[in-house]
Structure formats: C-alpha cells, structure tokens
Scaffold this active site. Structure first.
Site, PDB file in Angstrom:
ATOM      1  N   ARG A 153       0.902  -1.315   0.042  1.00  0.00           N
ATOM      2  CA  ARG A 153      -0.007   0.156   0.253  1.00  0.00           C
ATOM      3  C   ARG A 153       0.808   1.341   0.007  1.00  0.00           C
ATOM      4  O   ARG A 153       0.392   2.140  -0.711  1.00  0.00           O
ATOM      5  CB  ARG A 153      -0.766  -0.061   1.195  1.00  0.00           C
ATOM      6  CG  ARG A 153      -1.822   1.025   1.265  1.00  0.00           C
ATOM      7  CD  ARG A 153      -2.695   1.076   2.596  1.00  0.00           C
ATOM      8  NE  ARG A 153      -2.815  -0.021   3.389  1.00  0.00           N
ATOM      9  CZ  ARG A 153      -4.066  -0.960   3.356  1.00  0.00           C
ATOM     10  NH1 ARG A 153      -5.089   0.039   2.500  1.00  0.00           N
ATOM     11  NH2 ARG A 153      -4.337  -1.872   3.653  1.00  0.00           N
TER      12      ARG A 153
ATOM     13  N   CYS B 140     -26.414  -3.732  -7.778  1.00  0.00           N
ATOM     14  CA  CYS B 140     -27.676  -3.949  -7.025  1.00  0.00           C
ATOM     15  C   CYS B 140     -27.133  -4.357  -5.500  1.00  0.00           C
ATOM     16  O   CYS B 140     -27.588  -5.790  -5.428  1.00  0.00           O
ATOM     17  CB  CYS B 140     -28.419  -4.922  -7.868  1.00  0.00           C
ATOM     18  SG  CYS B 140     -28.880  -4.373  -9.456  1.00  0.00           S
TER      19      CYS B 140
END
Ligand code: LLP
Length: 421
Positions: free
Chosen positions: A282, A348
């Site tokens: 990261r 969704c």
C-alpha cells in the site's frame, strides 16, 4: 518521505485537477470512465523513500504485488531493482513478464499448490515463505522431485496486535497466517535436516494500514530474538524479512514516519550479517493512484442525496468490504450549492457505495476523482453485475499511457459456453 497528502500527485491547478502534468478531464475524454490513473513519479518517489530510509543496512524492498499487479506498475519497480513479494503463480508470471528478477522474489501465502511450487522452483525464486508444517513437507517433496533444494524461510507469527481493521490484521495467534512463535524453533531444526530444503531466512507480517510503528518494532524484536536463538543452534540466515504494513493517509491519519521506522530497524540490525527485507504494498502505490469516475445521475432525496457514478464496488471494493474511507474530489470543482452526497455505484447491493456524506456541489456528467485508489483497487476488482473491468492509465509529466485497456463484453464472456454448445 512517502507523500503524506492523498492528492499530492493529483493537484488542483486553476480549477482543474491533474494527474501529474495531465488534466484528468483529458484522460476521461480519451479513455472514458471508470479509469484508474497512476502517477509514475509517485511510484518512483515512494520506492526511493524506502531505499533511502533503509540505506544504513544491506536491504531489499520486495513490493507486495497484491496491492496493484498491473504490469506497468511492476515494471517501474523492476527498473529500480525492486524485489517482489508474491502470493500466487499468477503474480509470479506477472513479475517475470514485467522484467522482475526471479532471484529477488519471495513467495508468501498459506495455500501454495504443488503446481505453484513447481513453477516457482522452475523460475528459481529467492525464497518460499513457509506458513505451516504441512507446507514444509510439501515443498520438500516437490523440491526432491525437481532435483534441487528449495530456499525457505518461515513466516513466524509474533502474536503482536497491529491495532488495525480485523480483516487486515494478520499477526495474532487467532489469524490463519504463519507458524506460531513457539513452534518456530522445532520447525527450523526439522527444515535444516531435510536434504531438499535450504534455510535462508525468516519473515513476519503483522497486518496492513498500520499508523503506529510500535507494533512493527515489537514484532521485529521478537523475530530478532528468535534469530539469535537459531544462531546459537548453528542455524544462520541470509535475510530477515519484516513484511509490509506501513499505512498511508486516506483521511486524517498521522502516518508512520518512514525515516524514523526504517532508521529504528537499521539500528536494530547494526552489526548483523543478515540482509533486511521489507514487503511494502500500500505505501508504495496507494496514493499514487485515483479512480476517475463520472456522475451518471443525481438523486437528491429527503433523508439522503445519492450521486450515482459509473464506478462501483466491483471497481473499488474497499468501502463495501472494510467501510474504508476514500477522499472524493471534483475534477473541476463548480460553484453552486454544496450538498451532502452518498457516492454510490450502479451495482444492485446496498453495500455498493464509494463514499458517504460528502459535501460537494455536483451536476450530472461531472467527473470525480476517488483518491488513494492505487492500492487494493484494481487488484481486488471483479466483474460483478457483468461489468467490464476499468481501464488503467499511467501518467508521467505530460505523457499518458494506457497500461490496461478497458475490458470489452467479448472479454467478459471469453471461455464461457452455452449448455450443449
Ligand atoms: N506481505 C504480506 C505477507 C502480506 O500479506 C501483505 C498484505 C503485504 C506484505 C503488504 O501489506 P501492505 O504494505 O500493503 O500493508 N485488501 C486490504 C489489504 C490486505 C493486505 C493483505 N496483505 C485493503 O484493501 O486494505
């Protein structure tokens, strides 16, 4: 220092947000959205910050490929002489395709298959980071069949609390990773006696997105104590690998001071013969990238205002999975009334949000930059809802290169067959 501000490489100049020297709006016009945009200079700066900070001791920085495995990203690090921390045969293939040196590859992960072990032996990698006794047995068997000893290290679980999100904390007894500190000595003795294993190192990794160096330094002390014990038994190591985990600024965190952390490590290593290794992911790529997305619809409402954008949880899963916070900036901030918007995707699922309650003045068609998306963004993306994966672009000064084309619908269905077809 790793750039502290999430938008350091994506500055606002005269009302326009840039990626290094290129207006993000130009990239959207050329490549469409959603698109991940990486600043090459940010990768160089982040890697060089580690290299400099570790300068006091022989060292190797192994980029954790899982954070962002795009070939362009890997090739930038390979050109700097980086090592690589991989967790699969797929990542190994990528490192080799990007010009990485196999002799600087360490292979982590709890579930290496026989085929992956063979692939890594064939490539002649630097070291397997063994995570269980069963894996030790398996690597020995595969190495015997291969006809050469496998270089190995044990991932020791130092039982230190990384004080980070439970899903990305790995150094506690209750985690599935590594071998228990108390079992390590016996495992090293066994490995040292096996003809097709060559003990070369030790490693640990206690978690990710740490903002305090204290647990990392505590883990280092525990590992060094173990190495001293091994030395007393006549087991010498070539390297000590202390994993990744250095956090970045997403919002208002006070990040670990890299110079102070690495300086403390090199002091601990003073006079030691072993090479010091780290596996940052990261902190090398996170704030080198943004996710560029366009507002499709505005849905102001009574309780909440939703801005539906064309990026979704399948592109950037971190908010849905960890409730992670990513900065959101307008690419061309507009005047007008600012409201609190939830930035949501078209998927969704109620969990499909990229950010919540962000005060912005927005209009349909506006471009937004989701910040700190260089790490664990594209590499964790999926095709959920049959959404083609995003385009990836790398920028250097005013040069733009598409480093991964947007997936097409043909890509999506490649390899599938209708029943009986
Ligand atoms: N080494 C090992 C053995 C690891 O498991 C990891 C990350 C690293 C190095 C790199 O850690 P970093 O420097 O990036 O903290 N998907 C999560 C992060 C998962 C990290 C898994 N292991 C997220 O998006 O926050």
């Amino acid at each position: 220092m790793v750039a502290a501000r999430p938008d350091a490489w994506f500055p606002l100049r005269a009302g326009q947000r840039f990626a290094d020297g290129v207006p993000l709006a130009d990239i959207a016009a050329r490549c469409g959205t959603p698109t991940f945009v990486y600043a090459r200079a940010a990768l160089l700066a982040a890697f060089e910050a580690y290299d400099r900070a570790l300068g006091g001791h022989p060292h190797q920085v192994c980029y954790a490929v899982k954070a962002n495995s795009n070939l362009a990203v890997l090739s930038v690090f390979a050109s700097l002489g980086a090592g690589f921390d991989i967790v699969s045969g797929g990542e190994l293939a990528r490192v080799l395709a990007a010009g990485g040196e196999p002799g600087k590859v360490v292979f982590s992960g709890v579930g290496k298959t026989r085929a992956e072990i063979e692939q890594a032996l064939e490539a002649d990698i630097q070291c397997f980071n063994i995570e269980s006794e069963a894996e030790l047995t398996r690597i020995h068997e595969v190495a015997e069949a291969h006809g050469a000893a496998a270089p190995v290290s044990f991932r020791v679980n130092p039982d230190v609390d990384a004080q980070t999100h439970p899903y990305i904390s790995t150094g506690l007894k209750e985690n599935k990773f590594g071998v228990a500190h108390s079992d390590a000595l016996a495992l090293y003795r066994r490995a040292a006696e096996l003809p097709y294993l060559e003990v070369v190192g030790i490693d640990c990794h206690i978690g990710s997105q740490l903002t305090d160096a204290a647990p990392l330094l505590e883990a280092a002390d525990r590992v060094l104590a173990l190495v001293n014990q091994l030395n007393r038994e006549g087991i010498e190591l070539e390297h000590i690998d202390l994993g990744g985990g250095v956090g970045i600024v997403y919002r208002d965190e006070t990040p670990i001071d890299l110079d102070a952390y690495c300086g403390a490590l090199t002091r601990k290593f003073a006079g030691r013969p072993e090479m010091l290794m780290l596996e940052p992911g990261r902190s090398l790529v996170g704030n080198a990238g943004v996710l560029l997305t366009r507002v499709e619809y505005l849905k102001p409402g009574e309780g909440k205002n939703f801005a539906v954008v064309d990026a979704a949880m399948n592109d950037l899963m971190r908010p849905a999975l960890y409730e992670a916070w990513h900065g959101v900036e307008a690419v061309a901030p507009r005047a007008g009334e600012a409201l609190d918007w939830d930035i949501v995707g078209p998927v969704c699922e109620s969990g499909d949000f990229l950010a919540r309650g962000r005060r912005l003045a927005l209009a349909e068609g506006d471009l937004l930059a989701i910040l700190s998306a260089g790490a664990y963004g594209m590499s964790m993306s999926s095709n959920y809802n049959s959404r083609p994966r995003a385009c990836e672009v790398m920028v250097d000064a005013d040069t733009v290169q598409v480093v991964r084309e947007r997936e097409t619908l043909a890509h999506l269905m490649a390899g599938e067959r209708v029943w009986g077809g």
